[in-house]
Structure formats: C-alpha cells, structure tokens
Design a protein around this motif. Structure first.
Motif, PDB file in Angstrom:
ATOM      1  N   VAL A 148      -4.138  -6.144 -39.191  1.00 29.09           N
ATOM      2  CA  VAL A 148      -5.580  -6.297 -38.948  1.00 29.09           C
ATOM      3  C   VAL A 148      -6.345  -5.477 -39.986  1.00 29.09           C
ATOM      4  O   VAL A 148      -6.192  -4.255 -40.069  1.00 29.09           O
ATOM      5  CB  VAL A 148      -5.984  -5.873 -37.512  1.00 29.09           C
ATOM      6  N   GLU A 149      -7.121  -6.188 -40.788  1.00 30.40           N
ATOM      7  CA  GLU A 149      -7.901  -5.567 -41.862  1.00 30.40           C
ATOM      8  C   GLU A 149      -9.042  -4.754 -41.238  1.00 30.40           C
ATOM      9  O   GLU A 149      -9.826  -5.312 -40.454  1.00 30.40           O
ATOM     10  CB  GLU A 149      -8.473  -6.718 -42.710  1.00 30.40           C
ATOM     11  N   PRO A 150      -9.164  -3.454 -41.556  1.00 30.56           N
ATOM     12  CA  PRO A 150     -10.290  -2.686 -40.981  1.00 30.56           C
ATOM     13  C   PRO A 150     -11.633  -3.247 -41.437  1.00 30.56           C
ATOM     14  O   PRO A 150     -11.743  -3.759 -42.545  1.00 30.56           O
ATOM     15  CB  PRO A 150     -10.089  -1.273 -41.536  1.00 30.56           C
ATOM     16  N   ASN A 151     -12.623  -3.138 -40.597  1.00 32.12           N
ATOM     17  CA  ASN A 151     -13.985  -3.565 -40.975  1.00 32.12           C
ATOM     18  C   ASN A 151     -14.537  -2.662 -42.054  1.00 32.12           C
ATOM     19  O   ASN A 151     -14.232  -1.467 -42.082  1.00 32.12           O
ATOM     20  CB  ASN A 151     -14.913  -3.477 -39.763  1.00 32.12           C
ATOM     21  N   GLU A 152     -15.369  -3.253 -42.899  1.00 37.66           N
ATOM     22  CA  GLU A 152     -16.045  -2.410 -43.900  1.00 37.66           C
ATOM     23  C   GLU A 152     -17.411  -1.968 -43.407  1.00 37.66           C
ATOM     24  O   GLU A 152     -18.011  -1.047 -43.956  1.00 37.66           O
ATOM     25  CB  GLU A 152     -16.181  -3.169 -45.214  1.00 37.66           C
ATOM     26  N   GLU A 153     -17.899  -2.604 -42.374  1.00 37.62           N
ATOM     27  CA  GLU A 153     -19.235  -2.283 -41.866  1.00 37.62           C
ATOM     28  C   GLU A 153     -19.304  -0.821 -41.413  1.00 37.62           C
ATOM     29  O   GLU A 153     -18.360  -0.309 -40.814  1.00 37.62           O
ATOM     30  CB  GLU A 153     -19.581  -3.159 -40.639  1.00 37.62           C
ATOM     31  N   LYS A 154     -20.414  -0.172 -41.730  1.00 35.25           N
ATOM     32  CA  LYS A 154     -20.674   1.176 -41.198  1.00 35.25           C
ATOM     33  C   LYS A 154     -21.560   0.951 -39.971  1.00 35.25           C
ATOM     34  O   LYS A 154     -22.787   0.920 -40.064  1.00 35.25           O
ATOM     35  CB  LYS A 154     -21.409   2.041 -42.229  1.00 35.25           C
ATOM     36  N   TRP A 155     -20.912   0.752 -38.840  1.00 31.60           N
ATOM     37  CA  TRP A 155     -21.617   0.285 -37.640  1.00 31.60           C
ATOM     38  C   TRP A 155     -22.819   1.153 -37.286  1.00 31.60           C
ATOM     39  O   TRP A 155     -23.895   0.658 -36.977  1.00 31.60           O
ATOM     40  CB  TRP A 155     -20.668   0.240 -36.439  1.00 31.60           C
TER      41      TRP A 155
END
Ligand SMILES: O=C(O)CCC(=O)C(=O)O
Length: 301
Positions: free
Chosen positions: A224-231
């Motif tokens: 599972v590729e980590p999200n790049e979004e800075k939530w």
C-alpha cells in the motif's frame, strides 16, 4: 422497539463525506443515563495500585503500549491524561496533580460488554442495530473498542489527525466508528473535525500493532503506497459541533481529529467501533486489540 432508519439523503452524505452526524439519536433520558454512568465510573476511579498509564496517541511518536493497555480489550480500565501527572524523577514516582476523577483521559475497552448501561445502549440497542443495518456498509458487524473519552477541562489533550482503520486493521479495511456526544461538544471544548471526502483518498498504509518485543508500534502495510497528502494542512476541514445525544458515524478511512480542551467545560463522549465480521473480511492478529476465547467480539447482527 425503537428503531432508526437513515434517509437516502443521509446515506448520500455518508458516501460523500465519510461521516454522518445524527442529532438527537439518543433521547434526553438515554443520554443522561450514559452521562451519569460515565461520571459514576470517573468518580469511583481508585488511583491506588494504578500503573499510571497515560493515554498518548501519535502516529509518529510515542503511543501507549504497556501491559495495562494491551490487556484492556476485555476489561474496564482507566487511562490518564498525560498532563494530569507530575514527571517522574529517579527518586520520585509520578503523582496526580488533579483529583483522580479529573485525571482520566479515557475508560475502556469493553464497556459495551461489561457495563450494563453501555451494553444496553450498544449491543442491546435496537436503535444502534437498525442504524448500522440501514447504513448498509457491513453485513455482520462485530463490536469492539468501546470507551468513554473525557477530554477534561483545561488539560484534555489533542487527538491528532488519523483514520480508525490504522488502529483496527482488517483486510480489507472495514472499521466504522460510532461516537456519541454525552455533553455539548463545541470548538471551545474540543469537538471533532473531519476532512470530508478524505475516506475516498486515504489509504491505510501504516497500522498500529503489538510490537514483537512488547509494547506497540506502527508498521507499513505491504503493497500500500503511503499518501502524499499532508492531511492536517489541507483545506476543507469541517468542525462537527454537536449536542448531547448526537451520534456520529465515522468511516474507517476518513481523516479526523480533535483539538485540546482549554475551556472549563467537560467534553464527555462514548464511542465504540464495528468491523465487518462477514464477507471473508479478516481481523488481523497483529492488531493491538485482540479478542479472547472468553470474550470474542460480539455480533451486532
Ligand atoms: O473523541 C475524540 O476527540 C476523538 C475520537 C476519535 O478520534 C475516534 O474515536 O476515532
């Protein structure tokens, strides 16, 4: 028998936002019963013999993980607010800086099974059963991790941005939170905030597990590729202030958080979670919270 059916508009909202606020889900009497019981449990907290386990939660830092915590899945245990304690020194153990009943961060994690009041309003509640059925997200939910969160006046800490599937991992992810305001929850005393729609983008790429050598840690979910979004920094966060009796349903992938409580008002809530027990969904044996033979996760329907 009182039941609760969601409208089509509510189901659409859930699909779009990844959470759903249902005001007045519990009536005044039901809410009072739960609040009184939460306060009674706080009042009867006896700090003698307590290991002074604090509840710390941080996806990138120190997270609670001692035996008292790891063995709390089938018990009713108390976790302290970190700032309610003086720091330990080599010569002096930590001591409480506030009265015991005001030191509690949360009480868990088997209230829905062991406590008659919370059992009545969870596993024995036709309203809860029917709303979960009507949401249509799970075929046969199992109830787990039921707890009171106090967010104490002045010292109640932040709950950092997270999604619940990180903590209650199933393959595929299936967790849903049911969160009940027992008091007025406002921006001033630390109400929840959500990033609407983030459940469609967020991937559960790390998960919270029992560490092989003891304690807890976060590990990557293979493939599972980590999200790049800075939530935390994204636009669109929405506060969810709510009145006592409100039920908030929380998709396991939606990003949410709550700030500290600098006010002089308490913010007591009750929450439990549901995972899919059908459809070949697997609850992972690495998860911090494990069912026991004596106390399997109860079936809601
Ligand atoms: O009650 C809160 O402030 C946070 C609760 C939460 O994030 C959760 O139950 O997942």
């Amino acid at each position: 028998m009182t039941t609760h059916q969601l409208t089509e508009a509510q189901k659409k909202q859930w699909e779009e936002d990844g959470y759903l606020v249902i005001p007045s889900f519990f009536d005044k009497q039901e809410t009072k019963e739960m609040l009184d019981e939460a306060k009674r449990l706080c009042d009867e907290f006896d700090v003698d013999g307590h290991p002074m386990t604090t509840f710390k939660t941080a996806a990138d830092g120190e997270h609670v993980g001692d035996e008292y915590f790891l063995e709390s899945g089938d018990k009713i245990r108390y976790f302290l607010e970190p700032t309610s304690l003086s720091p330990a020194t080599p010569d002096t153990p930590s001591r409480l800086l506030v009265p015991p009943s005001q030191s509690i961060n949360k009480i868990g994690h088997a209230l829905a099974i062991l406590n008659p009041v919370f059992r009545k309003h969870t596993l024995e509640s036709d309203k809860i059963r029917s709303v979960a059925k009507s949401l249509g997200a799970q075929e046969s939910p199992r109830v787990l991790q039921s707890m009171i969160i106090c967010k104490q006046p002045r010292i109640g800490g932040v709950v950092p941005c997270h999604n619940d599937s990180t903590f209650l991992y199933t393959d595929p992810p299936s967790a849903i939170g049911a969160w009940v305001a027992l008091e007025e929850c406002t921006p001033e005393n630390g109400c929840l905030s959500f990033l609407p729609g983030s459940h469609k983008l967020s991937r559960t790429a790390t998960r919270f597990v029992r560490a092989p050598g003891g304690g807890t840690t976060f590990i990557d979910v293979p493939g599972v590729e980590p999200n790049e979004e800075k939530w935390d920094d994204m636009d669109g966060w929405r506060e969810a202030p709510c009145s006592p009796g409100t039920l908030v349903l929380i998709h396991g992938s939606v990003m949410h958080r709550s700030p500290p409580n600098p006010s002089d008002k308490t913010r007591i809530i009750y929450t439990f979670h549901m995972i899919e027990g059908g459809k070949g969904v697997k609850y992972d044996e690495k998860n911090w919270l494990q069912p026991t033979e004596a106390m399997p996760f109860p079936v809601l329907f």
